[in-house]
Design a protein around this motif. Structure first.
Motif, PDB file in Angstrom:
ATOM      1  N   ASN A   4      -4.657  19.543  -8.369  1.00  9.44           N
ATOM      2  CA  ASN A   4      -5.422  20.682  -9.055  1.00  9.44           C
ATOM      3  C   ASN A   4      -5.989  21.876  -8.077  1.00  9.44           C
ATOM      4  N   SER A   5      -6.164  22.939  -8.564  1.00  7.54           N
ATOM      5  CA  SER A   5      -6.884  23.846  -7.823  1.00  7.54           C
ATOM      6  C   SER A   5      -6.058  24.274  -6.764  1.00  7.54           C
ATOM      7  N   LEU A   6      -4.724  24.442  -6.673  1.00  4.57           N
ATOM      8  CA  LEU A   6      -3.941  24.719  -5.532  1.00  4.57           C
ATOM      9  C   LEU A   6      -4.154  25.791  -4.776  1.00  4.57           C
ATOM     10  N   LYS A   7      -4.065  25.627  -3.379  1.00  3.01           N
ATOM     11  CA  LYS A   7      -4.269  26.955  -2.741  1.00  3.01           C
ATOM     12  C   LYS A   7      -2.825  27.190  -1.846  1.00  3.01           C
ATOM     13  N   PRO A   8      -2.700  28.227  -1.290  1.00  2.00           N
ATOM     14  CA  PRO A   8      -1.444  28.589  -0.524  1.00  2.00           C
ATOM     15  C   PRO A   8      -1.465  27.386   0.743  1.00  2.00           C
ATOM     16  N   ASP A   9      -2.411  27.019   1.225  1.00  2.00           N
ATOM     17  CA  ASP A   9      -2.396  26.398   2.363  1.00  2.00           C
ATOM     18  C   ASP A   9      -1.851  24.847   1.915  1.00  2.00           C
ATOM     19  N   ASP A  10      -1.940  24.502   0.806  1.00  2.00           N
ATOM     20  CA  ASP A  10      -1.124  23.503   0.303  1.00  2.00           C
ATOM     21  C   ASP A  10       0.247  23.522   0.405  1.00  2.00           C
ATOM     22  N   THR A  11       0.966  24.694   0.454  1.00  2.00           N
ATOM     23  CA  THR A  11       2.336  24.683   0.914  1.00  2.00           C
ATOM     24  C   THR A  11       3.117  23.575   1.813  1.00  2.00           C
ATOM     25  N   ALA A  12       3.777  22.825   1.281  1.00  2.00           N
ATOM     26  CA  ALA A  12       4.420  21.873   2.100  1.00  2.00           C
ATOM     27  C   ALA A  12       5.468  20.980   1.697  1.00  2.00           C
ATOM     28  N   VAL A  13       5.983  20.317   2.365  1.00  2.00           N
ATOM     29  CA  VAL A  13       7.086  19.265   1.781  1.00  2.00           C
ATOM     30  C   VAL A  13       6.106  17.989   1.644  1.00  2.00           C
ATOM     31  N   ASN A  55       0.803  -1.222  -0.160  1.00  2.00           N
ATOM     32  CA  ASN A  55       0.033   0.044  -0.113  1.00  2.00           C
ATOM     33  C   ASN A  55       1.031   1.187   0.129  1.00  2.00           C
ATOM     34  N   ALA A  56       0.352   2.414  -0.750  1.00  2.00           N
ATOM     35  CA  ALA A  56       1.074   3.475  -0.875  1.00  2.00           C
ATOM     36  C   ALA A  56       0.351   4.685  -0.215  1.00  2.00           C
ATOM     37  N   GLY A  57       1.155   5.749  -0.054  1.00  2.00           N
ATOM     38  CA  GLY A  57       0.708   7.162   0.151  1.00  2.00           C
ATOM     39  C   GLY A  57       1.090   8.322   0.096  1.00  2.00           C
ATOM     40  N   TRP A  58       0.817   9.428   0.263  1.00  2.00           N
ATOM     41  CA  TRP A  58       1.338  10.653   0.301  1.00  2.00           C
ATOM     42  C   TRP A  58       0.981  11.482   1.517  1.00  2.00           C
ATOM     43  N   PHE A  59       2.070  12.021   2.217  1.00  2.00           N
ATOM     44  CA  PHE A  59       1.791  12.810   3.314  1.00  2.00           C
ATOM     45  C   PHE A  59       2.371  14.174   3.006  1.00  2.00           C
ATOM     46  N   ARG A  60       2.094  15.113   4.124  1.00  2.00           N
ATOM     47  CA  ARG A  60       2.832  16.568   3.716  1.00  2.00           C
ATOM     48  C   ARG A  60       3.010  17.168   5.076  1.00  2.00           C
ATOM     49  N   GLN A  61       4.195  18.157   5.190  1.00  2.00           N
ATOM     50  CA  GLN A  61       4.313  18.733   6.458  1.00  2.00           C
ATOM     51  C   GLN A  61       4.648  20.438   5.949  1.00  2.00           C
ATOM     52  N   ALA A  62       3.792  21.086   6.704  1.00  2.00           N
ATOM     53  CA  ALA A  62       3.944  22.790   6.443  1.00  2.00           C
ATOM     54  C   ALA A  62       4.831  23.100   7.370  1.00  2.00           C
ATOM     55  N   PRO A  63       5.384  24.235   7.155  1.00  2.00           N
ATOM     56  CA  PRO A  63       6.574  24.903   8.171  1.00  2.00           C
ATOM     57  C   PRO A  63       5.656  25.084   9.478  1.00  2.00           C
ATOM     58  N   GLY A  64       6.192  24.568  10.542  1.00  2.00           N
ATOM     59  CA  GLY A  64       5.785  24.844  11.653  1.00  2.00           C
ATOM     60  C   GLY A  64       4.470  23.797  12.454  1.00  2.00           C
ATOM     61  N   LYS A  65       4.265  22.824  11.409  1.00  2.00           N
ATOM     62  CA  LYS A  65       3.304  21.968  11.590  1.00  2.00           C
ATOM     63  C   LYS A  65       3.662  20.630  11.686  1.00  2.00           C
ATOM     64  N   GLU A  66       2.759  19.615  12.288  1.00  2.00           N
ATOM     65  CA  GLU A  66       3.194  18.291  12.096  1.00  2.00           C
ATOM     66  C   GLU A  66       2.981  17.604  10.392  1.00  2.00           C
ATOM     67  N   ARG A  67       3.413  16.437  10.476  1.00  2.00           N
ATOM     68  CA  ARG A  67       3.098  15.830   9.162  1.00  2.00           C
ATOM     69  C   ARG A  67       1.764  15.391   9.109  1.00  2.00           C
ATOM     70  N   GLU A  68       1.086  15.373   7.952  1.00  2.00           N
ATOM     71  CA  GLU A  68      -0.316  15.052   7.912  1.00  2.00           C
ATOM     72  C   GLU A  68      -0.506  13.995   6.695  1.00  2.00           C
ATOM     73  N   PHE A  69      -1.495  13.309   6.912  1.00  2.00           N
ATOM     74  CA  PHE A  69      -1.944  12.428   5.873  1.00  2.00           C
ATOM     75  C   PHE A  69      -2.528  13.155   4.582  1.00  2.00           C
ATOM     76  N   VAL A  70      -2.013  12.821   3.451  1.00  2.00           N
ATOM     77  CA  VAL A  70      -2.951  13.457   2.424  1.00  2.00           C
ATOM     78  C   VAL A  70      -3.910  12.524   1.528  1.00  2.00           C
ATOM     79  N   SER A  71      -3.181  11.413   1.011  1.00  2.00           N
ATOM     80  CA  SER A  71      -4.128  10.290   0.322  1.00  2.00           C
ATOM     81  C   SER A  71      -3.421   8.839   0.452  1.00  2.00           C
TER      82      SER A  71
END
Length: 124
Positions: free
Chosen positions: A84-93, A33-49
């Motif tokens: 798609n339809s990216l927002k500034p809140d999507d900024t992350a590693v 199984n596989a997935g994507w996660f992201r971590q924004a500056p100053g925040k914990e890593r979170e699940f994406v998909s």
């Protein structure tokens, strides 16, 4: 063992699109199984998909539902995230992850292989 390398990150304007790729090496990726996660500056890593090993089940975080699409090509040992339809809140590693433990879940603890991450910046 599975090794993961992400690519496709970059700078994009709000409303734009990016496609992330995750190249996997190792014999077990097709059965993982596989997935994507992201971590924004100053925040914990979170699940994406996440996607089941055979592509039969998909799950998304509410924040990206309807805008992001996860997919995989086991013949190419590659995982994708169309954004798609990216927002500034999507900024992350953004991190690619894989799990050969069998359980299909958005929990980070389930995933035992991780990539190094790719930066996505959404800004005008």
């Amino acid at each position: 063992q599975v090794q993961l390398v992400e690519s496709g990150g970059g700078l994009v304007q709000p409303g734009g699109s990016l496609r992330l790729s995750c190249a996997a090496s190792g014999r077990t990726f097709g059965g993982s199984n596989a997935g994507w996660f992201r971590q924004a500056p100053g925040k914990e890593r979170e699940f994406v998909s996440a996607i089941r090993w055979n592509g039969g089940s998909l799950i998304y975080a509410d924040a990206v539902k309807g805008r992001f699409t996860i997919s995989r090509d086991n013949a190419k040992n590659t995982l994708y995230l169309q954004m798609n339809s990216l927002k500034p809140d999507d900024t992350a590693v953004y991190y690619c992850a894989a799990s050969d433990r069998g359980r299909f879940s958005p929990e980070q603890s389930v995933f035992n292989y991780w990539g190094q991450g790719t930066q996505v910046t959404v800004s005008s």
